[in-house]
Design a protein around this motif. Structure first.
Motif, short mmCIF file in Angstrom:
data_model
loop_
_atom_site.label_atom_id
_atom_site.label_comp_id
_atom_site.label_asym_id
_atom_site.label_seq_id
_atom_site.Cartn_x
_atom_site.Cartn_y
_atom_site.Cartn_z
N UNK A 1 0.66 -1.38 0.02
CA UNK A 1 0.06 0.14 0.18
C UNK A 1 0.93 1.25 0.05
N UNK A 2 0.58 2.29 -0.40
CA UNK A 2 1.21 3.66 -0.54
C UNK A 2 2.13 3.90 0.56
N UNK A 3 1.62 3.67 1.68
CA UNK A 3 2.33 4.10 3.00
C UNK A 3 2.76 3.08 3.75
N UNK A 4 2.88 1.94 3.27
CA UNK A 4 3.43 0.68 4.16
C UNK A 4 4.83 0.93 4.31
N UNK A 5 5.63 1.58 3.47
CA UNK A 5 7.12 1.53 3.56
C UNK A 5 7.60 2.92 4.46
N UNK A 6 6.58 3.67 4.65
CA UNK A 6 6.87 4.89 5.47
C UNK A 6 6.84 4.88 6.84
N UNK A 7 8.13 4.16 7.45
CA UNK A 7 8.44 4.22 8.83
C UNK A 7 8.38 5.68 9.60
N UNK A 8 8.83 6.44 8.83
CA UNK A 8 9.24 7.77 9.67
C UNK A 8 7.96 8.51 10.07
N UNK A 9 6.94 8.40 9.09
CA UNK A 9 5.58 8.84 9.24
C UNK A 9 4.83 8.35 10.54
N UNK A 10 4.81 7.00 10.28
CA UNK A 10 4.36 6.19 11.32
C UNK A 10 4.74 6.54 12.81
N UNK A 11 6.06 6.92 12.93
CA UNK A 11 6.78 7.13 14.26
C UNK A 11 6.36 8.55 14.57
N UNK A 12 5.99 9.15 13.66
CA UNK A 12 5.64 10.50 14.16
C UNK A 12 3.96 10.47 14.52
N UNK A 13 3.39 9.59 14.11
CA UNK A 13 1.85 9.92 14.17
C UNK A 13 1.43 9.62 15.38
N UNK A 14 0.42 10.41 15.78
CA UNK A 14 -0.27 10.34 17.15
C UNK A 14 -0.97 8.96 17.23
N UNK A 15 -1.31 8.01 16.36
CA UNK A 15 -1.83 6.84 16.68
C UNK A 15 -0.79 5.66 17.49
N UNK A 16 0.39 6.07 17.38
CA UNK A 16 1.46 5.19 17.80
C UNK A 16 1.67 5.59 19.30
N UNK A 17 1.54 4.44 20.05
CA UNK A 17 1.60 4.64 21.80
C UNK A 17 2.77 3.66 21.95
N UNK A 18 3.48 4.03 23.06
CA UNK A 18 4.46 3.06 23.81
C UNK A 18 3.90 2.39 24.97
N UNK A 19 3.71 1.03 25.14
CA UNK A 19 3.10 0.40 26.36
C UNK A 19 4.27 0.06 27.39
N UNK A 20 5.34 0.20 27.07
CA UNK A 20 6.39 -0.60 27.67
C UNK A 20 6.28 -0.41 29.24
N UNK A 21 6.49 0.70 29.76
CA UNK A 21 6.48 1.30 30.97
C UNK A 21 5.50 0.79 31.97
N UNK A 22 4.07 0.89 31.36
CA UNK A 22 2.94 0.48 32.14
C UNK A 22 2.93 -0.96 32.23
N UNK A 23 3.10 -1.78 30.88
CA UNK A 23 3.00 -3.33 31.01
C UNK A 23 4.00 -3.90 31.88
N UNK A 24 5.29 -3.35 32.05
CA UNK A 24 6.25 -3.98 32.70
C UNK A 24 5.94 -3.80 34.10
N UNK A 25 5.26 -3.04 34.73
CA UNK A 25 4.70 -2.79 36.01
C UNK A 25 3.79 -3.73 36.17
#
Length: 610
Positions: A212-236
């Motif tokens: 798909x047109x944006x499937x290769x676009x890692x840079x845009x994905x990493x800046x997108x507000x839809x991306x969350x990091x669960x690491x800290x909360x999940x670890x605890x």
């Protein structure tokens, strides 16, 4: 369907066309030079049009330039099969390997399947974790694959909970259960997918191969507000959830036992001694031939050396993604005993039930309690269940079956206390409906601490378990075979024994066979209608023989490796401690199985490496 979109020109597909692109494709897009195989030419051409990774595209180009048809066929003969919870293959170029393009194609199909399965997918999202594996020649690594998968989902407006760092595999299904959906692949119930989802996803992948047109676009994905990091909360949250199933406050501070392992601090255990050469992630695994503690002593050499230095008598070992656990204990003779998966299943099953009894005083509640194991694992849990009054069930091989069955039981209000498979996989908490080496290591550490306060070793406790519930002795191994016709002929011979159609052997040397269950065809002589109760599959081979002496032997093919595996077990009644005779009997049974069931094809089979 995205696969039906008009194909874009090469210049739009590739960010940086290869330097010798003109040598590979003519103006009309046909492959030059040709391999002489039109189907292969078409597959290679399609790859070169779609792959934006310069390393993998260059590898394919070089094969074409050199006319290396043999290697091209390896790369393009068949697409990776979407099977046990996802994909397994070596990293490299082509549709048969793990690489940027096949990750994108797989994720696109999975995404489309989820879109058709969940109306609220854009509210729920997906969970993505990754380990340390990497393949520098192709530029592939788990972190990049995870980011590409995130880019695919985000391009469709699906929220992604992407861990920001290397993650133990059990964190992913735990996060699924506490947040949304997951991708190894785990379904919304937190267990690995089973049919019909595997087949549905496979079909969706085939329908969405063009990126798909944006499937290769890692840079845009990493800046997108839809991306969350669960690491800290999940670890605890993960360790808090696991602690509910333990007695850590009563035991661990009392014991001075020394353990060699990685960090298990959350359970108030004394900090273990970490193996310096192996404690940090390294995708090359330079200190071991194969980074799987299931392989035994060879993988634990450095751990034994550190244990000797620090005066530790116990070693705990996880594999790199921390979903398996191995344990070794120093014996009075000075040698190290590496416990089998079945022996650890007995120890952990006993310990989980002991802890449960300490926390539950209502005797009637035991009738609501369940333990599970795979059909090729020891039946020691069944023996414990019979004596103690709880329920035991066996499932097909793999935690996708145990996890889904556990979910069914939990939904019925039952308590699922423990599940295991002989391949050193353990589920010690329903917080993760999959094998979990992290919680298993912590809970094993607590068990070791408790036994130390009683001046009891793991080996001594295992003997006590066998005395109480009956000795269960196993002997498992495998043959390597790359020829599918040889494998098929071997199993078909057992189904048409001595040339008689649909007739199974009634004896194996001096051992009489009393029952046969064939989970390839669905036959089970123990059932009134001869129909097996467990699910069957024509795509894999699996036959179980029960013998008059109580022995059980299962022969099956591996779903991920070119192996024919066999699993055998003999057991005694509680109180019968004649282990020497039992082991001798089992050795003779295994020898008979190899002679009578494997021998006709044995010259085409390679035995397990020593």
């Amino acid at each position: 369907m995205h696969a039906e979109r008009k194909r874009r020109p090469v210049s739009e597909v590739l960010e940086t066309p290869p330097a010798d692109w003109e040598r590979i494709l003519n103006q009309d897009g046909k492959l030059r030079p040709s391999t002489g195989d039109s189907k292969l030419d078409s597959a290679v051409r399609q790859w070169l049009l779609q792959d934006k990774n310069p390393k993998t595209s260059a590898m394919i180009q070089e094969m074409v330039n050199q006319g290396d048809v043999k290697e091209l066929k390896k790369c393009f003969s068949s697409r990776m099969e979407f099977g046990t919870a996802g994909l397994r293959a070596a990293m490299g170029p082509g549709i048969s390997c793990m690489n940027d393009l096949t990750i994108i194609q797989t994720t696109q199909g999975f995404c489309q399947y989820l879109e058709g399965s969940f109306d609220n997918l854009k509210e729920r999202g997906v969970v993505i974790g990754y380990d340390a594996r990497a393949h520098p020649p192709s530029g592939g690594n788990s972190k990049r694959f995870a980011r590409l998968a995130a880019a695919v989902f985000i391009s469709r407006g699906v929220p992604v909970h992407l861990f920001s760092d290397i993650t133990p595999t059990p964190f992913v299904p735990f996060t699924v259960s506490h947040l949304d959906n997951g991708y190894k692949v785990y379904w919304e119930n937190g267990a690995q997918i089973i049919s019909p989802h595997d087949k549905g996803i496979s079909k969706a992948i085939e329908e969405n191969l063009e990126p798909w047109p944006e499937s290769w676009n890692i840079d845009n994905a990493l800046k997108n507000s839809l991306l969350k990091d669960p690491y800290k909360n999940v670890y605890t949250d993960y360790f808090k959830a696991i602690q509910k199933h333990c007695l850590h406050s009563e035991i661990n501070k009392l014991s001075e036992v020394k353990i060699v392992h990685t960090s298990v601090h959350a359970f108030e255990l004394h900090p273990p001694y970490a193996v310096e050469e192996q404690k940090n992630p390294d995708p090359e695994f330079p200190t071991v031939k194969y980074p799987n503690p299931e392989e035994g002593e060879g993988v634990l050499t450095l751990s034994f050396a550190l244990a000797e230095k620090e005066g530790s008598c116990v070693v705990l070992a996880n594999d790199p993604d921390a979903d398996r656990l191995a344990i070794a204990e120093k014996q009075e003779s000075g040698s190290w005993r590496v416990f089998t998966g079945n022996e650890l299943g007995a120890l952990l099953g006993w310990w989980m039930f002991y802890c449960w009894k300490r926390q539950n005083t209502d005797e009637g509640s035991v009738k609501n309690l369940y333990m599970l194991s795979s059909t090729v694992s020891s039946k020691i849990l069944r023996a414990i269940a019979v004596k103690e009054g709880f329920h035991f069930e066996e499932t097909l091989t793999g935690f996708k079956w145990m996890g889904n069955r556990a979910r069914d039981l939990l939904d019925q209000g039952k308590t699922v206390l423990f599940a295991f498979e002989e391949a050193i996989g353990y589920m010690c908490s329903p917080s993760v409906l999959d094998k979990d080496g992290v919680s298993a290591a912590a809970i094993a550490g607590e068990m070791i601490s408790y036994l130390a306060t009683k001046n009891t070793t793991l080996s001594q406790q295992l003997t006590t378990i066998f005395n109480d519930y009956g000795y269960h002795i196993s002997k498992n191994s495998y043959f390597i075979c790359h020829d599918q016709d040889v494998i098929r002929n071997l199993f078909e011979r057992l189904r048409n024994y001595n040339g008689q159609k649909d007739s199974y052997p009634t004896e194996c040397g001096r051992f009489s066979i009393t029952a046969v269950r064939d989970l390839t065809t669905g036959y089970d002589s123990n059932q009134p209608d001869n129909k097996a109760l467990l699910p069957t599959s024509r795509s894999s081979q699996m036959i179980t023989f029960t013998f008059s002496n109580g022995g059980v032997a299962t022969m099956r093919t591996s779903g991920t490796e070119p192996k024919i595996k066999y699993y055998t077990e003999l057991c005694t009644a509680p109180g019968d401690s004649d282990v020497t005779t039992l082991k001798k009997e089992l050795d003779e049974l295994v020898d008979a199985i190899i002679e009578h069931f494997f021998q006709p094809q044995k010259n085409k089979l390679q035995p397990k490496p020593e």
